[in-house]
Design an enzyme around this catalytic site. Structure first.
Site, PDB file in Angstrom:
ATOM      1  N   ASN A 163       0.956  -1.204  -0.051  1.00 27.57           N
ATOM      2  CA  ASN A 163       0.021  -0.141  -0.146  1.00 27.57           C
ATOM      3  C   ASN A 163       0.787   1.278  -0.038  1.00 27.57           C
ATOM      4  O   ASN A 163       2.126   1.206  -0.123  1.00 27.57           O
ATOM      5  CB  ASN A 163      -1.082   0.226   1.085  1.00 27.57           C
ATOM      6  N   ALA A 227       0.811   1.100  11.617  1.00 24.89           N
ATOM      7  CA  ALA A 227       1.227   0.367  10.331  1.00 24.89           C
ATOM      8  C   ALA A 227       0.030   0.183   9.533  1.00 24.89           C
ATOM      9  O   ALA A 227      -1.063  -0.278  10.234  1.00 24.89           O
ATOM     10  CB  ALA A 227       2.135  -0.958  10.864  1.00 24.89           C
ATOM     11  N   PRO A 256      -2.984 -12.121   9.708  1.00 27.60           N
ATOM     12  CA  PRO A 256      -3.405 -11.926  11.009  1.00 27.60           C
ATOM     13  C   PRO A 256      -3.644 -10.452  11.014  1.00 27.60           C
ATOM     14  O   PRO A 256      -3.179  -9.569  10.936  1.00 27.60           O
ATOM     15  CB  PRO A 256      -2.218 -12.222  11.741  1.00 27.60           C
ATOM     16  N   ASP A 257      -4.887 -10.262  11.970  1.00 29.13           N
ATOM     17  CA  ASP A 257      -5.273  -8.870  12.438  1.00 29.13           C
ATOM     18  C   ASP A 257      -4.549  -8.504  13.853  1.00 29.13           C
ATOM     19  O   ASP A 257      -5.003  -8.996  14.740  1.00 29.13           O
ATOM     20  CB  ASP A 257      -6.931  -8.885  12.539  1.00 29.13           C
ATOM     21  N   ILE A 258      -3.571  -8.112  13.539  1.00 21.83           N
ATOM     22  CA  ILE A 258      -2.444  -7.813  14.727  1.00 21.83           C
ATOM     23  C   ILE A 258      -3.414  -6.923  15.764  1.00 21.83           C
ATOM     24  O   ILE A 258      -3.172  -7.395  17.176  1.00 21.83           O
ATOM     25  CB  ILE A 258      -1.418  -7.165  14.189  1.00 21.83           C
ATOM     26  N   PHE A 276      -5.105   2.714  14.414  1.00 24.35           N
ATOM     27  CA  PHE A 276      -5.264   3.810  13.266  1.00 24.35           C
ATOM     28  C   PHE A 276      -6.057   3.122  12.186  1.00 24.35           C
ATOM     29  O   PHE A 276      -6.070   2.168  11.891  1.00 24.35           O
ATOM     30  CB  PHE A 276      -4.073   4.080  12.545  1.00 24.35           C
ATOM     31  N   LYS A 294     -12.434  -3.834  18.128  1.00 24.57           N
ATOM     32  CA  LYS A 294     -11.149  -4.151  18.613  1.00 24.57           C
ATOM     33  C   LYS A 294     -10.711  -3.614  19.988  1.00 24.57           C
ATOM     34  O   LYS A 294      -9.465  -3.578  20.393  1.00 24.57           O
ATOM     35  CB  LYS A 294     -10.130  -3.583  17.474  1.00 24.57           C
TER      36      LYS A 294
END
Length: 351
Positions: A163, A227, A256-258, A276, A294
């Site tokens: 990205n 990030a 993975p969704d850190i 973010f 989250k």
């Protein structure tokens, strides 16, 4: 010029001038590393111009260029000098770089004229310096983890999924946390940025590597996840270049969704977590949803548009969302965004 001996009688501490570095090599480095704050008082139009344009031809200007601390300028000059377009341009340039200006004030000037250019009062300057010195220790003994930059997910030997993230906002947040005394670990994907001084820097490539690095460094009080982690990666990475006629379909897998995996695990979740988000539509509602799903303390959200194309820019326009309110901010430097966020983190620990 005031005689050095006269100044020595008025203050406690050491005095250095250009001749001091002849017998002390790298004095300009030593002075800034041993300081908590750099104050230029009075700041003349000449010194402002030199620093703004990168000149380093004496001990003062060389020390400024070498500094890794917060710098405060206390300007004092004739009103026309202060209002001169070139001087204003230099001031703006330094402000964009994170230098803060205190004053000038309006009043009688040394030249006999009246106007904006008077050095701020002694008590005002002293209080501001004391406040900054206190701030430099606000997060002392606190451990902070920051993630930054993009991740790159290889397709083959020459192609990848990624990205537009430059990492600038995350690097600046890491720097501002360091400046308030925190012990900072910065984990970043590939960027062209120099990591801030006095931090632990870990460079990774893929989302998998970032996930592993975060988990290994999770003994922290604060985690700021700036990030832009790739959501997906190729299920299979080829070691050779895939010929274009064979590049018809890439099978993807979820990364993975850190943030989610850390925040929803109470056994490893830091005390204060900031996420973010970059959104193009319904950015506030999406940020609120992310805050809840989250389990973050704050979400910093960018509304990506032609007017707010933040990627690679020195500027950003964000909203900060918590459980009680939404704070929308105008366009500002990423340095100022970082300062606002760090102040919110400080406020959390001062409750």
């Amino acid at each position: 010029m005031i005689d050095k001996k006269i100044i020595q009688k008025c203050i406690k501490g050491k005095i250095f001038d250009d001749s001091s570095e002849r017998n002390r090599k790298m004095l300009h480095i030593t002075l800034t590393r041993k300081s908590d704050l750099v104050v230029v008082c009075p700041a003349t139009a000449n010194l402002i111009a030199k620093f703004s344009n990168g000149y380093a031809d004496d001990l003062a200007s060389t020390s400024l260029i070498a500094s890794n601390k917060q710098i405060l300028f206390m300007p004092a000059m004739n009103v026309e000098m202060w209002n001169n377009k070139i001087n204003k341009k230099n001031v703006t340039n330094l402000q964009k770089s994170g230098v803060e200006f205190i004053g000038p004030d309006y009043g009688y000037l040394s030249c006999g004229e009246i106007g904006l250019g008077r050095l701020s009062g002694d008590n005002k300057i002293l209080q501001i310096i004391l406040n900054y010195l206190k701030r430099s220790k606000k997060l002392q003994k606190k451990k902070c983890l920051v993630t930054a930059g993009p991740t790159l997910e290889p397709i083959d030997a020459v192609r990848y999924i990624s990205n537009y993230s430059s990492g600038k906002q995350g690097f600046e947040i890491a720097k501002q946390l360091m400046l308030v005394g925190a012990n900072v670990t910065l984990i970043s994907g590939p960027t062209n940025l120099q990591p801030p001084p006095k931090i632990k820097f870990i460079e990774v490539l893929t989302a998998k590597e970032m996930n592993e690095a975060v988990r290994k460094n999770l003994k922290t009080d604060v985690a700021v996840f700036t990030a832009a982690v790739s959501d997906v990666s190729p299920k299979k990475t080829m070691t050779n270049k895939i010929k274009k006629e064979k590049l018809k379909k890439i099978i993807l897998k979820k990364n993975p969704d850190i943030l989610r995996n850390i925040s929803l695990n109470s056994s490893i979740k830091p005390e204060f977590v900031v996420g973010f988000a970059a959104e193009t539509n319904n950015y506030i509602n999406n940020a609120k949803k992310k805050l809840i799903t989250k389990d973050c303390n704050l979400i910093v959200v960018n509304k990506i548009s032609k007017k707010n194309n933040v990627f690679g820019s020195e500027f950003n326009q964000v909203a900060i969302v918590d459980r009680n309110e939404v704070n929308k901010f105008g366009r500002m430097t990423k340095i100022n965004v970082a300062k606002i966020l760090v102040n919110k983190i400080i406020n959390n620990f001062e409750k």
